[in-house]
Write a protein that holds these residues in place. Structure first.
Motif, PDB file in Angstrom:
ATOM      1  N   GLY A  29      -3.777   2.252   0.357  1.00 21.65           N
ATOM      2  CA  GLY A  29      -3.012   3.488   0.188  1.00 21.65           C
ATOM      3  C   GLY A  29      -3.904   4.681  -0.105  1.00 21.65           C
ATOM      4  N   LYS A  30      -4.835   4.526  -1.025  1.00 21.10           N
ATOM      5  CA  LYS A  30      -5.724   5.634  -1.378  1.00 21.10           C
ATOM      6  C   LYS A  30      -6.643   5.997  -0.218  1.00 21.10           C
ATOM      7  N   PHE A  31      -7.134   4.990   0.505  1.00 26.13           N
ATOM      8  CA  PHE A  31      -7.986   5.253   1.661  1.00 26.13           C
ATOM      9  C   PHE A  31      -7.198   6.003   2.741  1.00 26.13           C
ATOM     10  N   LEU A  32      -5.969   5.576   2.992  1.00 21.93           N
ATOM     11  CA  LEU A  32      -5.127   6.257   3.976  1.00 21.93           C
ATOM     12  C   LEU A  32      -4.897   7.715   3.596  1.00 21.93           C
ATOM     13  N   ASN A  33      -4.637   7.969   2.319  1.00 14.39           N
ATOM     14  CA  ASN A  33      -4.431   9.349   1.870  1.00 14.39           C
ATOM     15  C   ASN A  33      -5.640  10.219   2.196  1.00 14.39           C
ATOM     16  N   GLU A  34      -6.837   9.710   1.938  1.00 15.11           N
ATOM     17  CA  GLU A  34      -8.054  10.473   2.236  1.00 15.11           C
ATOM     18  C   GLU A  34      -8.247  10.631   3.742  1.00 15.11           C
ATOM     19  N   LEU A  35      -8.035   9.572   4.477  1.00 18.13           N
ATOM     20  CA  LEU A  35      -8.217   9.601   5.926  1.00 18.13           C
ATOM     21  C   LEU A  35      -7.260  10.602   6.576  1.00 18.13           C
ATOM     22  N   MET A  36      -6.022  10.623   6.139  1.00 16.54           N
ATOM     23  CA  MET A  36      -5.008  11.469   6.743  1.00 16.54           C
ATOM     24  C   MET A  36      -5.242  12.952   6.477  1.00 16.54           C
ATOM     25  N   LYS A  37      -6.070  13.281   5.512  1.00 19.17           N
ATOM     26  CA  LYS A  37      -6.386  14.690   5.229  1.00 19.17           C
ATOM     27  C   LYS A  37      -7.262  15.307   6.317  1.00 19.17           C
ATOM     28  N   ASN A  38      -7.983  14.475   7.058  1.00 24.19           N
ATOM     29  CA  ASN A  38      -8.940  14.977   8.024  1.00 24.19           C
ATOM     30  C   ASN A  38      -8.354  14.936   9.441  1.00 24.19           C
ATOM     31  N   GLU A  39      -7.455  15.865   9.731  1.00 24.38           N
ATOM     32  CA  GLU A  39      -6.775  15.896  11.025  1.00 24.38           C
ATOM     33  C   GLU A  39      -7.748  16.091  12.186  1.00 24.38           C
ATOM     34  N   THR A  40      -8.796  16.881  11.960  1.00 25.50           N
ATOM     35  CA  THR A  40      -9.774  17.125  13.018  1.00 25.50           C
ATOM     36  C   THR A  40     -10.456  15.823  13.433  1.00 25.50           C
ATOM     37  N   GLN A  41     -10.866  15.030  12.434  1.00 26.83           N
ATOM     38  CA  GLN A  41     -11.512  13.751  12.734  1.00 26.83           C
ATOM     39  C   GLN A  41     -10.554  12.796  13.425  1.00 26.83           C
ATOM     40  N   LEU A  42      -9.313  12.739  12.959  1.00 22.55           N
ATOM     41  CA  LEU A  42      -8.321  11.852  13.567  1.00 22.55           C
ATOM     42  C   LEU A  42      -8.094  12.214  15.037  1.00 22.55           C
ATOM     43  N   LYS A  43      -7.982  13.500  15.325  1.00 22.88           N
ATOM     44  CA  LYS A  43      -7.771  13.931  16.712  1.00 22.88           C
ATOM     45  C   LYS A  43      -8.979  13.585  17.582  1.00 22.88           C
ATOM     46  N   GLU A  44     -10.178  13.763  17.034  1.00 26.84           N
ATOM     47  CA  GLU A  44     -11.390  13.420  17.792  1.00 26.84           C
ATOM     48  C   GLU A  44     -11.422  11.927  18.095  1.00 26.84           C
ATOM     49  N   SER A  57       0.816  -1.202   0.000  1.00 25.62           N
ATOM     50  CA  SER A  57       0.000   0.000   0.000  1.00 25.62           C
ATOM     51  C   SER A  57       0.857   1.263   0.000  1.00 25.62           C
ATOM     52  N   ALA A  58       2.091   1.184   0.460  1.00 21.99           N
ATOM     53  CA  ALA A  58       2.960   2.360   0.531  1.00 21.99           C
ATOM     54  C   ALA A  58       3.227   2.959  -0.848  1.00 21.99           C
ATOM     55  N   ARG A  59       3.156   2.151  -1.879  1.00 23.84           N
ATOM     56  CA  ARG A  59       3.380   2.677  -3.238  1.00 23.84           C
ATOM     57  C   ARG A  59       2.363   3.744  -3.600  1.00 23.84           C
ATOM     58  N   TRP A  60       1.199   3.729  -2.975  1.00 29.06           N
ATOM     59  CA  TRP A  60       0.127   4.664  -3.320  1.00 29.06           C
ATOM     60  C   TRP A  60      -0.036   5.771  -2.281  1.00 29.06           C
ATOM     61  N   LEU A  61       0.831   5.813  -1.288  1.00 26.09           N
ATOM     62  CA  LEU A  61       0.739   6.870  -0.288  1.00 26.09           C
ATOM     63  C   LEU A  61       1.260   8.192  -0.843  1.00 26.09           C
ATOM     64  N   ASN A  62       0.595   9.289  -0.459  1.00 25.43           N
ATOM     65  CA  ASN A  62       1.099  10.616  -0.785  1.00 25.43           C
ATOM     66  C   ASN A  62       2.429  10.820  -0.075  1.00 25.43           C
ATOM     67  N   ASP A  63       3.230  11.762  -0.569  1.00 26.61           N
ATOM     68  CA  ASP A  63       4.562  11.982  -0.016  1.00 26.61           C
ATOM     69  C   ASP A  63       4.563  12.289   1.469  1.00 26.61           C
ATOM     70  N   GLU A  64       3.523  12.967   1.963  1.00 25.19           N
ATOM     71  CA  GLU A  64       3.509  13.346   3.382  1.00 25.19           C
ATOM     72  C   GLU A  64       3.117  12.193   4.306  1.00 25.19           C
ATOM     73  N   ASN A  65       2.661  11.096   3.761  1.00 25.61           N
ATOM     74  CA  ASN A  65       2.246   9.945   4.562  1.00 25.61           C
ATOM     75  C   ASN A  65       3.337   8.881   4.551  1.00 25.61           C
ATOM     76  N   ILE A  66       3.786   8.520   5.744  1.00 30.37           N
ATOM     77  CA  ILE A  66       4.871   7.547   5.893  1.00 30.37           C
ATOM     78  C   ILE A  66       4.391   6.413   6.787  1.00 30.37           C
ATOM     79  N   LEU A  67       4.694   5.212   6.385  1.00 28.16           N
ATOM     80  CA  LEU A  67       4.357   4.018   7.151  1.00 28.16           C
ATOM     81  C   LEU A  67       5.560   3.641   8.008  1.00 28.16           C
ATOM     82  N   VAL A  68       5.341   3.489   9.313  1.00 31.31           N
ATOM     83  CA  VAL A  68       6.402   3.081  10.232  1.00 31.31           C
ATOM     84  C   VAL A  68       6.051   1.696  10.754  1.00 31.31           C
TER      85      VAL A  68
END
Length: 163
Positions: free
Chosen positions: A116-131, A1-12
């Motif tokens: 990867g694509k789902f993670l990219n969309e999910l990571m855009k919503n910082e407010t939801q992630l923090k909640e 899935s990392a092949r489809w991650l945006n540059d700002e998203n890193i898998l650890v």
């Protein structure tokens, strides 16, 4: 899935289990060293100092047997304890706990590209992630912890031993 991650998203990935050699080879093959970072195994007592730095905790286990389908991985409540939102596979217990706590989302995926694509969309919503992270932390403190459930387990064991 990392092949489809945006540059700002890193898998650890932390650990050195059976899949580590295959994962390392895959990262090298697809030149994903900037997208996937490996940290060797750390002692359990030290792991909780790493976990809170995650933006999202992943628990995407395939349901290869009934145990995987009906159990809850400790990692889900560890993420919740650290205030980390969770993306988990759609096992019975993941759905129950994560929806009850409103601490993330459960979803099934067919391909790494979907993840990867789902993670990219999910990571855009910082407010939801923090909640979700706050909700998970609160749910862990109030409900999903050993102190709350220890007496229930002891009572069940006593009943079994009395028979």
């Amino acid at each position: 899935s990392a092949r489809w991650l945006n540059d700002e998203n890193i898998l650890v990935i932390i650990g050195s289990g059976q899949l580590a050699p295959m994962l390392h080879n895959h990262v090298a093959k697809y030149n994903l060293q900037e997208k996937v970072k490996f940290i060797p195994r750390v002692d359990y007592k030290d792991l909780l100092s790493y976990t809170p730095s995650a933006s999202l905790g992943l628990m995407l286990i395939e349901h290869i047997n009934l145990s995987k389908k009906y159990s809850l991985a400790n990692k889900v409540t560890e993420y919740m304890a650290c205030g980390v939102p969770v993306l988990a596979s759609e096992s019975t217990e993941n759905i129950r706990i994560i929806s009850q706590a409103n601490s993330g989302v459960t979803k099934s995926f067919s391909t790494g590209e979907e993840i990867g694509k789902f993670l990219n969309e999910l990571m855009k919503n910082e407010t939801q992630l923090k909640e979700w992270g706050r909700n998970g932390r609160h749910a862990f403190e109030s409900e999903f912890n050993w102190e709350k459930h220890e007496p229930i387990f002891f009572e069940a064991f006593k009943k079994v031993l009395e028979k």
